[in-house]
Structures are given as structure tokens and as C-alpha cells.
Design an enzyme around this catalytic site. Sequence first.
Site, mmCIF file in Angstrom:
data_model
loop_
_atom_site.group_PDB
_atom_site.id
_atom_site.type_symbol
_atom_site.label_atom_id
_atom_site.label_comp_id
_atom_site.label_asym_id
_atom_site.label_seq_id
_atom_site.Cartn_x
_atom_site.Cartn_y
_atom_site.Cartn_z
ATOM 1 N N GLY A 295 0.834 -1.178 -0.068
ATOM 2 C CA GLY A 295 -0.052 0.043 0.025
ATOM 3 C C GLY A 295 0.847 1.493 0.153
ATOM 4 C CD GLU B 128 -10.607 18.410 -10.110
ATOM 5 O OE1 GLU B 128 -11.098 17.296 -10.283
ATOM 6 O OE2 GLU B 128 -9.385 18.518 -10.543
ATOM 7 N N GLY C 200 0.207 2.933 7.518
ATOM 8 C CA GLY C 200 0.405 2.041 8.690
ATOM 9 C C GLY C 200 0.839 0.752 8.549
ATOM 10 C CG HIS D 238 -12.437 15.369 -14.155
ATOM 11 N ND1 HIS D 238 -12.167 14.551 -15.417
ATOM 12 C CD2 HIS D 238 -11.496 16.023 -13.502
ATOM 13 C CE1 HIS D 238 -10.646 14.740 -15.513
ATOM 14 N NE2 HIS D 238 -10.313 15.549 -14.507
#
Length: 681
Positions: free
Chosen positions: A280, A495, A285, A498
Site C-alpha cells: 500500500g 473538476e 500504517g 470531470h
Amino acid sequence: MTTTTPRRDWAQSPLDRWRDSSPNPSTEDDLIEIASAAMVRALLRDQPDLREANTPGRITIVRVSSAEWVAPIRDAWVSELHGSDDVPIEDTLPVEEDGSQEEEKAFHGPSWFCFDNDGSTRERATLALRRRVCLALHSRKPIYAFSHDPDGLLPPALVRLADRIVTLPELSPEVLAEVLNLLTGGLPSVPIPAALARATGPNDISLAWHPGVTADGVLARLNRLLGPAAARAQQKDRLEDLLGMDEARHWGLAVIRDLPDYRAGRLRWADLDYAVLLAGPSGCGKTTFARRMATSAALPLITGSPQLWQGSKDGHLGHALAAMQATFRQARAAAPCVLFIDEIDSMGSRASYADSHRDYSTSFMNGLLEQLDGVNVMEGVIVIAACNHPSRLDPALIRAGRLNRELQIGYPDEVALAGMLRQKLGDDLPNADLSLVFRNVRQATGADLEAWVRGARSRARHEGRPILLDDLLAQVRPPGQNLSPLMQRRAAAHEAGHAVVGWLDRPRSIVRLSISAGPDAGGYVRSTPEDSLFTRAALERRLRCLLAGRAAEEILFGEPSSGAGGAEESDLAKATMLSVTAIASWGLGRSQPLLWRGAPTATTLHETLARDPMLAREVNALLTRALRDAHAMLTANLPSLVRVVDALLARETLDCDELAALITLPDVLDDQPAHAQEAPW
């Protein structure tokens, strides 16, 4: 001005002196000296190659757990590695920075240099310190540096040039028991909780000990002194409470449930699911998971990485392999334990090694494969490897018997983020609406949350008041990161393009869009996913959405900007990668032969297109058609586009229901899919 002050005699290690005499420490310094020496001795016992840190010219940085351990560990480290002729000299140089009269300190003896910083002075950029660093580097003496925050407090040159950065483990139950034995002449009769040992600082030992007290007596006083805080820390570090990575947490808890049966002989080690690859983005984490896994299982945590191994000595293949083997030996000796291998994707794949270093890299990879083969006989060693790019791993690493289980750890959703933020805030802001923090956030990690909370508390502390929700919001969008009015309008148009095209293709598929994505991005759109299997129609819809921001800029501003392209995460890069994949790997092209030619990567994409002009022409045709279609859709729905742009400029963030009121549709075509995915365009 330079003064010299003789310090304590280093002829004998503190542990050796106390073992040779009856327990009778006379000062607080004696108590702290014993505890620090025990910690350093335990580290050097587990990693004997660290004794080679006294090689001339070698730079070793030691990261300690907290500021109060910096000076004691420094003294114990030098005491352990140097003899009676090396009497330390304290050099104090005046520092004039911002009108202050703080002092910087560095220590050196006849055959070594030592730097340390516990955060009490601002010394990273002083001219005097730079001179001392140069003197140390030119001396060809061993150089040691100690801090709980090396990157933030030590001279940057030392950190960048360090041959090895060592993390000194927090005080363990075994080392604390050894300290109590030295102080009292006996061991405690009950096990020492790991959380209590970790919470114990050098001054706490001084407070808990007094002449004539037994080991149990010292332990009882430490419990009264630190027990509540240790219990809270243990609760905070439990794997059960780790949010944002459900699949990995379930795997870890299942392994922990199996450990009692393994210890009791009811379960063979080979029957446990003891090896995993966590994949990831950075900051999500993976390291935290390994630490909490070890804490919840009450097991030691052994760490290693390719960078650490290759940083051993001069990086020669033999030295790198020896460092790797030492890590695995330490894990076998500490079993049962957790072995965490970080950044394993930096090993790469043998198929992609350049000729200039193929022999070295192949031998290094083979050494790791050999060690991982030994996992089957390393009973009690839980292996957790972490990477950012699993596609770069050598296939042999992830075959059955090695790291065959892969768990994805992605960016947490808003529910997990809110829970994680609540954990990090503790008792602060008990009734605040934390959803406001994430309204303008494209994506965030646990590391981001820690930085926000730390910055918010610092702001409130410096203003002499309790923390406010506005302090957190200021961290999410720091001052000075706002776009200019023209750039903000262009970002809103991009944006909105989109969002409108995505909505027209799949009504109510847009979950949220924003032009406030923090300091690293101008905006984002979050949508619900298409079906996992792409058809030609789905491919064309996706390409239209990816290029709709560019089309909106052309319509409203007359030309696109660099924001429509750029790095491999840009719209144009994603659209190009998707097109090449669809044609060369999925067989969805129209003029290309029906052949599988492999899946492209960011590093091979340009070579693939350069070698195959016919493929490049079909990709260009796909992208040109998608841009033309997006342009036509937005032109036909210009009033909706303008309304969304104006609403974004006024409110910065819009959700699905707000968009529904702004975009005019002839009718509703589809229901919203059930699960949303974040796909910033």
C-alpha cells in the site's frame, strides 16, 4: 569560547562495575547509568556487528525512544565501545541565533566524536556546529550521534552521510529485570508487563528505587507511578483498535489466537499463517501494524530492510549479506517474535536488473530468498514484509512458502479516518463534528492525522488556549497554500468537467468533488466504480471522464493547462496507460492484432509506444475521440457546467445531492452503485 571538563572514568562498563561489587548505588546518576548500560549492552548483544561502529570514519546514528534517554544512552554507548584512555571532553561553544544565548554541545575524546540533541537547543544550522561537523568528518575518527528525532534535531549532513542508523528498542521487560537484579541483588517474582517497561524512563527508576528495597518493591513502586499511563498506552497500541485496515487486522488477530495452541503443542508452526506481504501507499500504517501486532501478541519486534542491510559498512556484497543474515539470526534467537522487513520492493525483480549491477543485485536477492526459505524451519517467527509497489517484486519472493499472502492496505475511508482522528485527539474536542475535517480532503493516512493533530495542538499551545476545531482545519489547508483567484477558477472548471461528464454517463455516480484537496493538489472527484470487467463502452466512458477536465478548460479558457497532464498520476498519463493496457493486454483494440503483449508499467510505457508506432497511433485515436466526445457533451450541457463551477467557487466541496440540483438531465438513467471508490482525476 571552549572549555574542557573531565567526565567519569570509562575504564570499565557500568554493568561490569556493578556486577563486581555489591548492589549499592549512591547517586541518581548511578541508577540511570546502570539502566542505560543495560539497554546498550542488550542491543549490542542482539546485534554484535554494531561493535564495529568504532571503525575510523564511520558515522553511526542512534535513535532513542525519548528525549530523556539521549544523554544516558550516549554515555553508555561510548563507555561500552571505548577504553580508559578515551576520557571525554565537553566542548561548549556560544551560539547566537535570533538573539538567544543557547549552547550547543558536542563531545569528543582522543579517538571519537559524538553529537547529541534532545531538543533543548536549536543547533542544526549554527556556524559553530557546521565547523564541528566538518572537523569530525575530516578527522577519520568514529562519529556517533544520538537523538530521539534524528531527522529534526541532528545536523542534516550527519543524517545524510550516516553509514548506519540504529533504533534503540524501548526498555524491555528482560532488560528492566536485569536492571532490577543489579540494583537489588534479585529478580522480581512476577513477570514485568511490556507496557510498563516501555513507559519507564531513567528518572522513574530513580524515583522507584531506595536503599534496601527488593526487586518486587521497585516494581510495585513503578506500577503505582506509571501503571495508569502504561495501561492507556497498551490500550492505544492494541491491534484490535487499529482502524482503516480491516483485512490485515483480521489476519493478525487470527495468528495471535493461534499462538497459545502453538505454544501448548496443540498446533504445528507449519499450520499457522505466519508470513504476509503488506502492500500500500506510504504512510498508511504498515509499520504501525507490525508494531501493534508484536505488542498485542506480547512478542519482540525485529526489524530489517534492504536499505539497512546495504548500508552496513561500505555496502560491499559480503557485508550486506552478513547484515541480512544477522537480522534473521536475531529473529531465530528471539523466537517467538515478529520479523518486519520494510521497503522490500526496493529489491526489485531479477528480470529488470540493469547489466551494470546485475551480479550484485542478483546475489543479494538470492541471499534474501535463501533466508526466506528458512522461514519454514524458523519456528515462532512471524514474517511481515511491507512494500509500496508489489508489481515490482521478484515472483520468487511471493511464491508459496515465502510471502504468498498479500494484503492490500489502502487509504482509509472517511469513517475509519474519523475514528483514527478521535483516537489521536484523546480527550480533546469531544463534541466536535470531525466530518468537517475530511470534507475537503482527497485522501489521508494515519501519518497525516498525526501531523494535523500535532500542528493543531502546537498552534493552540503557542496561543495559550485549548485546541479548537479551527486549529485542525488550518492544518488540513495551511495558510499560504491557497490558489490565486485565476488558478482557483481554472481548478473549478477542471473538476467540474470531470463531474459533469461522469454524471451524464452514469447519473449519481459522483460521490463528491472539491477544489480544496490540501497543499499538494488543486482538487479531486470521487466516484463510484464501474464493473470490475471493462468492456469497450466502459473503456470509452472512463477515457471521457479522464479527459473531461482538459475539455472543460478548453471550453471556458480557450486552452488547457499543465494541470491536465504531468506526472504518472495525471489525467493524461492515466488515460494513456489505460488505453495501452486495453489494447495490448485486454485485446480491446480495433486495428491491432489480437495478441497479448504484456501489461505496461509507468517505466516501460514510453518504450512500448516508441517501439510500436501502430499501437501509438491507435492510442492517440482513442484519446482524441474521448476528448472530442467530452468536449461535445460539455458544450451541449454548458449551463450545468457553469453552475457547477460557480457552486465550487462558492462552497469548495459538493456532494452527490448538491450536484443533482445543479446538473440538468433529460431523465434518470441508472441507480447509484452500492460501493464508492476514490478515483481522483
